[in-house]
Design a protein around this motif. Structure first.
Motif, PDB file in Angstrom:
ATOM      1  N   UNK B  36     -11.201   3.210  -5.669  1.00 26.97           N
ATOM      2  CA  UNK B  36     -10.981   3.419  -4.241  1.00 26.97           C
ATOM      3  C   UNK B  36      -9.528   3.803  -4.009  1.00 26.97           C
ATOM      4  N   UNK B  38      -6.758   3.259  -0.915  1.00 25.36           N
ATOM      5  CA  UNK B  38      -6.436   2.713   0.400  1.00 25.36           C
ATOM      6  C   UNK B  38      -5.220   3.467   0.924  1.00 25.36           C
ATOM      7  N   UNK B  42      -4.249   1.897   5.722  1.00 29.98           N
ATOM      8  CA  UNK B  42      -5.095   0.784   5.267  1.00 29.98           C
ATOM      9  C   UNK B  42      -6.583   1.093   5.214  1.00 29.98           C
ATOM     10  N   UNK B  43      -6.979   2.325   5.504  1.00 30.61           N
ATOM     11  CA  UNK B  43      -8.409   2.640   5.385  1.00 30.61           C
ATOM     12  C   UNK B  43      -8.769   2.904   3.928  1.00 30.61           C
ATOM     13  N   UNK B  44     -10.012   2.582   3.574  1.00 29.25           N
ATOM     14  CA  UNK B  44     -10.480   2.745   2.202  1.00 29.25           C
ATOM     15  C   UNK B  44     -11.328   4.003   2.062  1.00 29.25           C
ATOM     16  N   UNK B  46     -13.852   5.596  -1.039  1.00 22.49           N
ATOM     17  CA  UNK B  46     -14.390   5.507  -2.386  1.00 22.49           C
ATOM     18  C   UNK B  46     -14.176   6.851  -3.065  1.00 22.49           C
ATOM     19  N   UNK B  57     -20.095   9.337 -10.753  1.00 23.61           N
ATOM     20  CA  UNK B  57     -20.486   9.982  -9.504  1.00 23.61           C
ATOM     21  C   UNK B  57     -19.297   9.990  -8.545  1.00 23.61           C
ATOM     22  N   UNK B  59     -17.476  10.927  -4.929  1.00 23.72           N
ATOM     23  CA  UNK B  59     -17.790  11.037  -3.507  1.00 23.72           C
ATOM     24  C   UNK B  59     -17.309  12.383  -2.988  1.00 23.72           C
ATOM     25  N   UNK B  91      -2.684   3.251  -2.176  1.00 26.20           N
ATOM     26  CA  UNK B  91      -2.948   2.185  -3.142  1.00 26.20           C
ATOM     27  C   UNK B  91      -4.307   2.465  -3.787  1.00 26.20           C
ATOM     28  N   UNK B  93      -7.262   1.314  -5.957  1.00 22.35           N
ATOM     29  CA  UNK B  93      -7.869   0.047  -6.348  1.00 22.35           C
ATOM     30  C   UNK B  93      -9.070   0.286  -7.240  1.00 22.35           C
ATOM     31  N   UNK B  97     -17.548  -4.611 -11.524  1.00 19.74           N
ATOM     32  CA  UNK B  97     -18.707  -5.467 -11.238  1.00 19.74           C
ATOM     33  C   UNK B  97     -19.483  -5.736 -12.525  1.00 19.74           C
ATOM     34  N   UNK B 103     -20.984  -8.843  -6.776  1.00 18.69           N
ATOM     35  CA  UNK B 103     -19.604  -8.901  -6.302  1.00 18.69           C
ATOM     36  C   UNK B 103     -18.707  -7.980  -7.108  1.00 18.69           C
ATOM     37  N   UNK B 104     -17.885  -7.213  -6.389  1.00 15.58           N
ATOM     38  CA  UNK B 104     -16.846  -6.422  -7.045  1.00 15.58           C
ATOM     39  C   UNK B 104     -15.557  -7.221  -7.051  1.00 15.58           C
ATOM     40  N   UNK B 106     -11.602  -6.980  -7.509  1.00 15.85           N
ATOM     41  CA  UNK B 106     -10.586  -5.950  -7.398  1.00 15.85           C
ATOM     42  C   UNK B 106      -9.339  -6.298  -8.198  1.00 15.85           C
TER      43      UNK B 106
END
Lengths: 109, 115
Positions: B36, B38, B42-44, B46, B57, B59, B91, B93, B97, B103-104, B106
């Motif tokens: 990911x 960020x 601060x928006x993420x 993928x 794969x 995005x 950032x 990240x 998993x 759960x991922x 980070x």
């Protein structure tokens, strides 16, 4: 595609007060929702998760209930602490997370 | 417990150059790794999802030509940002998993600054 909406960008509260951070989602898959908390200069850490309808899940004083009927997974705490000041992200699905835009929670003394 | 390390934690590169970042899962086997970005706001986003025994794969808006990823084993993944420009800063990240789990975990991220 999937989407997550967090309506509040910033929430400021005095220590000891209750808080609710909103999260709604859209997906064509069976929903699996997460709340992540990110403190300054740190990675996001899992706070809560749920895929079960109408069942409350709790961790570290925070709680949330997944409501499929309203596509919501709001995060709540009955009494916020100074250490709760952080960015909170709601996210959807687990192997390919879709994050909301995040809510900054600032707790004043 | 599950830990994810990322290296470097912070890097600065000149516009048009490339940089490689690494992600290491410790204490568990990461059958899938998601990268990911960020943004400074601060928006993420993928970038791509890499799952063992499946093709990586990417995005929309992210390509292998720009962000080549290697996932050679169940504990390590790397991604390169080729020809980095100002819009690539942020950032990065890595979320790892375990197979069968939801759960991922980070890593602390690699912060990229482009001059």
């Amino acid at each position: 595609g999937d989407s997550v909406t967090q309506t509040e960008g910033l929430v400021t509260l005095t220590k000891g007060l209750p808080v609710m951070l909103n999260c709604t989602y859209q997906t064509t898959y069976s929903p699996f929702l997460f709340w992540y908390v990110q403190h300054l200069n740190e990675a996001p850490k899992l706070l809560l998760k749920s895929s079960t309808d109408n069942k409350r899940t709790e961790h570290q004083g925070f709680y949330a209930t997944l409501h499929k009927s309203s596509s919501s997974f709001h995060l709540q705490k009955s009494s916020v602490q100074l250490s709760d000041s952080a960015l909170y992200f709601c996210a959807l699905r687990y192997y390919k997370l879709t994050f909301g835009t995040g809510t900054s929670l600032l707790v004043d003394p | 417990g599950a830990l994810v390390y990322q290296y470097p934690r912070r890097t600065i590169c000149k516009s048009g150059t490339s940089m490689r970042m690494e992600c290491q899962a410790v204490g568990f086997q990461a059958t899938s790794v998601a990268w990911y970005r960020q943004s400074p706001q601060k928006t993420f986003e993928l970038i791509a999802l890499s799952t063992v025994n499946s093709a990586i794969k990417y995005e929309q808006n992210f390509t292998q030509e720009k962000f080549p990823i290697s996932h050679p084993n169940l504990s390590f993944s790397s991604m390169t940002v080729l020809n980095a420009y100002l819009e690539d800063r942020g950032l990065y990240l890595c979320g790892a998993r375990r197979g069968g789990q939801d759960t991922q975990y980070f890593g602390p991220g690699t912060r990229l600054l482009v001059l």
